[in-house]
Design a protein around this motif. Structure first.
Motif, short mmCIF file in Angstrom:
data_model
loop_
_atom_site.label_atom_id
_atom_site.label_comp_id
_atom_site.label_asym_id
_atom_site.label_seq_id
_atom_site.Cartn_x
_atom_site.Cartn_y
_atom_site.Cartn_z
N ASP A 1 -30.95 -27.73 22.91
CA ASP A 1 -30.09 -27.70 21.73
C ASP A 1 -28.79 -26.99 22.07
N GLN A 2 -27.77 -27.24 21.24
CA GLN A 2 -26.43 -26.72 21.51
C GLN A 2 -26.40 -25.21 21.59
N GLN A 3 -27.06 -24.55 20.65
CA GLN A 3 -26.97 -23.09 20.55
C GLN A 3 -27.51 -22.41 21.80
N SER A 4 -28.73 -22.77 22.20
CA SER A 4 -29.34 -22.11 23.36
C SER A 4 -28.62 -22.48 24.65
N LEU A 5 -28.17 -23.72 24.77
CA LEU A 5 -27.49 -24.15 25.99
C LEU A 5 -26.17 -23.40 26.16
N LEU A 6 -25.38 -23.32 25.10
CA LEU A 6 -24.09 -22.63 25.18
C LEU A 6 -24.27 -21.12 25.28
N ARG A 7 -25.32 -20.58 24.69
CA ARG A 7 -25.58 -19.14 24.83
C ARG A 7 -25.92 -18.81 26.29
N ASP A 8 -26.69 -19.66 26.94
CA ASP A 8 -26.99 -19.45 28.36
C ASP A 8 -25.71 -19.53 29.19
N TYR A 9 -24.85 -20.48 28.85
CA TYR A 9 -23.61 -20.60 29.62
C TYR A 9 -22.70 -19.40 29.40
N ALA A 10 -22.56 -18.95 28.15
CA ALA A 10 -21.69 -17.80 27.86
C ALA A 10 -22.18 -16.55 28.59
N ALA A 11 -23.51 -16.37 28.67
CA ALA A 11 -24.07 -15.22 29.39
C ALA A 11 -23.76 -15.33 30.88
N LEU A 12 -23.88 -16.54 31.43
CA LEU A 12 -23.57 -16.76 32.85
C LEU A 12 -22.09 -16.51 33.12
N LEU A 13 -21.23 -17.02 32.25
CA LEU A 13 -19.79 -16.83 32.41
C LEU A 13 -19.42 -15.36 32.34
N SER A 14 -20.01 -14.63 31.40
CA SER A 14 -19.75 -13.20 31.27
C SER A 14 -20.16 -12.47 32.54
N GLN A 15 -21.30 -12.83 33.09
CA GLN A 15 -21.79 -12.18 34.31
C GLN A 15 -20.83 -12.45 35.48
#
Length: 354
Positions: free
Chosen positions: A226-240
């Protein structure tokens, strides 16, 4: 003539009001109210510690897990809010106290000066591609939310006639950087990110993220249901990824003074806002006004970072535009073996206003 001027003003207003999202508050958390006070205080502190270190595993540190028992002492203020997710608590934590904690534990800190990123988003369904640009699109709503959770500055294109004449969905999907960077230049951001979204099965989406910085590309691929979990994973990766690049280990032993000049400070209000902005910048311990002219202000900064790190931090401050960088060592005159002596400030900036 009046109509033409009005169109120009309207275009300028749209560029700065529609494209740029509000800058997230770094030390403000939002947590569920459906738990005890002690629980939401601990959750808020955990959320902020992850955000200001860029490390999703930071709470594995035993010292920080122990500190959760003192979470209430980090709370400055809180308020109840109600949204689509139900009853929430918005919590503002003590920035100075958190910085001191991380500094004592020798943990690098990622401050509020963060790169502004422009996102071009294309979704492919079957053989059709489209720009994701409607404000009520689930992809955009999810992206805006998860970027705010990570305190990552976000800019979205206007997709007006200028954008659509310069760039197509196929340009973005194919990663053709010449037209992408041409279309992106008007937004004056630090980085450009391409988000390519494709439904790989009935229940799974594939996200490909490509960003370019200084001619180098970073490519990441993730999948989700789903959009929410997929983008949340990406935002966490980008932040890291960004934290590894920009987080700073404050060093009181390396404390030093540098001078900077800022042009365009035409009023006392400008000077006061400038001093507040600099004082809130990670790594700047003290700001001292040295001189103030009609259009120019000179300040002395006491810093706990290197001059190069300071310049990098200020590069992400939207109100300051670098005019001159004097951080490089002076040139050597071979006709005169003595090194050249310069009393120039570390850098000269232009104060900019939205």
């Amino acid at each position: 003539m009046v109509q033409k001027i009005w169109c120009v003003l309207l275009s300028s207003w749209l560029l700065f009001s529609s494209a740029v999202m509000a800058k997230p508050e770094l030390y403000q958390a939002e947590v569920s109210a459906e738990q005890t006070q002690q629980q939401w205080q601990r959750e808020a502190l955990t959320q902020i510690l992850v955000r200001v270190t860029g490390n999703p595993d930071i709470m594995q540190r035993a010292e920080l897990r122990t500190e959760l028992s003192n979470a209430s002492s980090y709370v400055k203020q809180f308020e109840a809010v109600r949204g689509e997710a139900g009853n929430r608590v918005r919590v503002l934590l003590d920035a100075e106290r958190i910085r001191t904690l991380l500094q004592q534990l020798q943990i690098p800190i990622w401050g509020g000066q963060r790169p502004e990123m422009l996102f071009w988003i294309v979704e492919q369904t079957g053989s059709e591609r489209r720009f994701v640009r409607q404000s009520d699109d689930p992809w955009l709503q999810a992206l805006t939310q998860v970027m705010a959770e990570q305190a990552l500055p976000l800019t979205l294109p206007l997709y007006d006639i200028d954008d659509l004449l310069n760039l197509t969905e196929n340009d973005v999907w194919g990663g053709f950087w010449e037209p992408i960077l041409l279309a992106s230049s008007r937004y004056r951001v630090n980085e450009v990110v391409l988000l390519l979204l494709e439904q790989s099965s009935d229940t799974e989406w594939r996200l490909t993220a490509i960003r370019q910085q200084a001619g180098q590309q970073q490519r990441d691929e993730l999948t989700g249901t789903d959009q929410q979990s997929l983008l949340r994973d990406y935002a966490a990766l980008l932040s890291q990824q960004l934290a590894r690049q920009y987080a700073i280990l404050l060093d009181p032993a390396a404390e030093q003074q540098v001078r900077i000049q800022v042009q365009g400070t035409s009023s006392l209000r400008d000077v006061v806002l400038l001093e507040r902005t600099l004082a809130a910048t990670l790594g700047i311990k003290q700001v001292k006004l040295l001189s103030q002219g009609q259009q120019q202000t000179e300040l002395q900064l006491t810093i706990q970072v290197s001059p190069a790190q300071l310049l990098q931090l200020l590069n992400f401050e939207p109100s300051l535009q670098l005019l001159t960088d004097n951080s490089a060592p002076p040139a050597f005159d071979w006709a005169n073996p003595a090194p050249l002596v310069t009393d120039a400030p570390l850098a000269v900036y232009q104060l900019t206003r939205p």
